[in-house]
Design a protein around this motif. Structure first.
Motif, PDB file in Angstrom:
ATOM      1  N   UNK A 158       0.841  -1.184   0.000  1.00  0.00           N
ATOM      2  CA  UNK A 158       0.000   0.000   0.000  1.00  0.00           C
ATOM      3  C   UNK A 158       0.881   1.240   0.000  1.00  0.00           C
ATOM      4  N   UNK A 159       0.356   2.318  -0.557  1.00  0.00           N
ATOM      5  CA  UNK A 159       1.103   3.560  -0.608  1.00  0.00           C
ATOM      6  C   UNK A 159       0.186   4.693  -0.163  1.00  0.00           C
ATOM      7  N   UNK A 160       0.741   5.643   0.558  1.00  0.00           N
ATOM      8  CA  UNK A 160       0.014   6.835   0.978  1.00  0.00           C
ATOM      9  C   UNK A 160       0.538   8.020   0.163  1.00  0.00           C
ATOM     10  N   UNK A 161      -0.390   8.847  -0.265  1.00  0.00           N
ATOM     11  CA  UNK A 161      -0.060   9.990  -1.122  1.00  0.00           C
ATOM     12  C   UNK A 161      -0.533  11.277  -0.466  1.00  0.00           C
ATOM     13  N   UNK A 162       0.329  12.276  -0.425  1.00  0.00           N
ATOM     14  CA  UNK A 162      -0.019  13.568   0.159  1.00  0.00           C
ATOM     15  C   UNK A 162       0.366  14.669  -0.816  1.00  0.00           C
ATOM     16  N   UNK A 163      -0.645  15.401  -1.276  1.00  0.00           N
ATOM     17  CA  UNK A 163      -0.404  16.519  -2.188  1.00  0.00           C
ATOM     18  C   UNK A 163      -0.137  17.797  -1.407  1.00  0.00           C
ATOM     19  N   UNK A 164       0.620  18.675  -2.016  1.00  0.00           N
ATOM     20  CA  UNK A 164       0.871  19.998  -1.450  1.00  0.00           C
ATOM     21  C   UNK A 164       1.219  20.956  -2.581  1.00  0.00           C
ATOM     22  N   UNK A 165       1.256  22.236  -2.243  1.00  0.00           N
ATOM     23  CA  UNK A 165       1.661  23.234  -3.220  1.00  0.00           C
ATOM     24  C   UNK A 165       0.524  24.024  -3.833  1.00  0.00           C
ATOM     25  N   UNK A 166      -0.711  23.664  -3.507  1.00  0.00           N
ATOM     26  CA  UNK A 166      -1.829  24.423  -4.024  1.00  0.00           C
ATOM     27  C   UNK A 166      -1.918  25.792  -3.371  1.00  0.00           C
ATOM     28  N   UNK A 167      -2.825  26.610  -3.891  1.00  0.00           N
ATOM     29  CA  UNK A 167      -3.006  27.936  -3.330  1.00  0.00           C
ATOM     30  C   UNK A 167      -3.718  28.850  -4.295  1.00  0.00           C
ATOM     31  N   UNK A 168      -3.634  30.136  -4.009  1.00  0.00           N
ATOM     32  CA  UNK A 168      -4.267  31.164  -4.828  1.00  0.00           C
ATOM     33  C   UNK A 168      -3.214  31.797  -5.719  1.00  0.00           C
ATOM     34  N   UNK A 169      -3.511  31.881  -7.014  1.00  0.00           N
ATOM     35  CA  UNK A 169      -2.565  32.450  -7.970  1.00  0.00           C
ATOM     36  C   UNK A 169      -3.351  33.254  -9.002  1.00  0.00           C
ATOM     37  N   UNK A 170      -2.736  34.279  -9.519  1.00  0.00           N
ATOM     38  CA  UNK A 170      -3.392  35.073 -10.557  1.00  0.00           C
ATOM     39  C   UNK A 170      -3.297  34.377 -11.905  1.00  0.00           C
ATOM     40  N   UNK A 171      -4.269  34.666 -12.740  1.00  0.00           N
ATOM     41  CA  UNK A 171      -4.246  34.134 -14.102  1.00  0.00           C
ATOM     42  C   UNK A 171      -2.934  34.502 -14.784  1.00  0.00           C
ATOM     43  N   UNK A 172      -2.369  33.529 -15.474  1.00  0.00           N
ATOM     44  CA  UNK A 172      -1.082  33.710 -16.118  1.00  0.00           C
ATOM     45  C   UNK A 172       0.099  33.290 -15.265  1.00  0.00           C
ATOM     46  N   UNK A 223      -7.873   3.324 -13.554  1.00  0.00           N
ATOM     47  CA  UNK A 223      -6.512   2.811 -13.737  1.00  0.00           C
ATOM     48  C   UNK A 223      -5.691   2.900 -12.468  1.00  0.00           C
ATOM     49  N   UNK A 224      -6.213   3.620 -11.471  1.00  0.00           N
ATOM     50  CA  UNK A 224      -5.453   3.914 -10.260  1.00  0.00           C
ATOM     51  C   UNK A 224      -6.047   3.250  -9.041  1.00  0.00           C
ATOM     52  N   UNK A 225      -5.178   2.936  -8.101  1.00  0.00           N
ATOM     53  CA  UNK A 225      -5.568   2.197  -6.906  1.00  0.00           C
ATOM     54  C   UNK A 225      -5.476   3.027  -5.635  1.00  0.00           C
ATOM     55  N   UNK A 226      -4.668   4.057  -5.663  1.00  0.00           N
ATOM     56  CA  UNK A 226      -4.461   4.870  -4.464  1.00  0.00           C
ATOM     57  C   UNK A 226      -4.575   6.341  -4.850  1.00  0.00           C
ATOM     58  N   UNK A 227      -5.175   7.105  -3.936  1.00  0.00           N
ATOM     59  CA  UNK A 227      -5.422   8.518  -4.181  1.00  0.00           C
ATOM     60  C   UNK A 227      -5.001   9.350  -2.976  1.00  0.00           C
ATOM     61  N   UNK A 228      -4.537  10.556  -3.255  1.00  0.00           N
ATOM     62  CA  UNK A 228      -4.300  11.513  -2.191  1.00  0.00           C
ATOM     63  C   UNK A 228      -5.579  12.238  -1.822  1.00  0.00           C
TER      64      UNK A 228
END
Length: 126
Positions: free
Chosen positions: A1-15, A112-117
């Motif tokens: 089994x694998x655990x997935x953790x996303x990061x890096x999102x946020x608020x950004x201006x267009x472009x 197609x995927x088995x594990x999700x963050x």
């Protein structure tokens, strides 16, 4: 089994640009095909990009090709999604996924995927 953790999102201006990270634990990512999906409010989950074990990639050409790039750092056990020239319609929750099946013709579908963050929010403002 694998655990997935996303990061890096946020608020950004267009472009603008953002780089999302997906840190894996439990198993090394070179055992998996890795993918990125996103889901905007009221819409279905949408495929963005995948990377096969051998490094081959695929993208949702209509939505992101030429603007987004998937990459992998095996030493850090992390997958990245570099997003440039962001548009308002890129606003969504972004999910990382890992798939254990070998040799699929494409990894552009959620089954197609088995594990999700848990996802990371990206908001693009005008």
């Amino acid at each position: 089994q694998v655990q997935l953790v996303e990061s890096g999102g946020g608020l950004v201006q267009a472009g603008g640009s953002l780089r999302l990270s997906c840190a894996a634990s439990g198993r090394t990512i070179n055992n998996f095909a890795m993918g990125w999906f996103r889901q905007a409010p009221g819409k279905e989950r949408e495929f963005i990009a995948y990377m096969r074990r051998n490094g081959g990639t695929g993208y949702n050409a209509d939505s992101v090709k030429g603007r987004f790039t998937i990459s992998r750092d095996n030493a850090k056990n992390t997958v990245y999604l570099e997003m440039n020239s962001l548009k308002l319609e890129d606003t969504a929750v972004y999910y990382c996924a890992a798939g254990i099946r070998y040799g699929l013709s494409t990894y552009s579908t959620a089954p197609s995927y088995d594990y999700w963050g848990q996802g990371t929010q990206v908001t693009v403002s005008s």
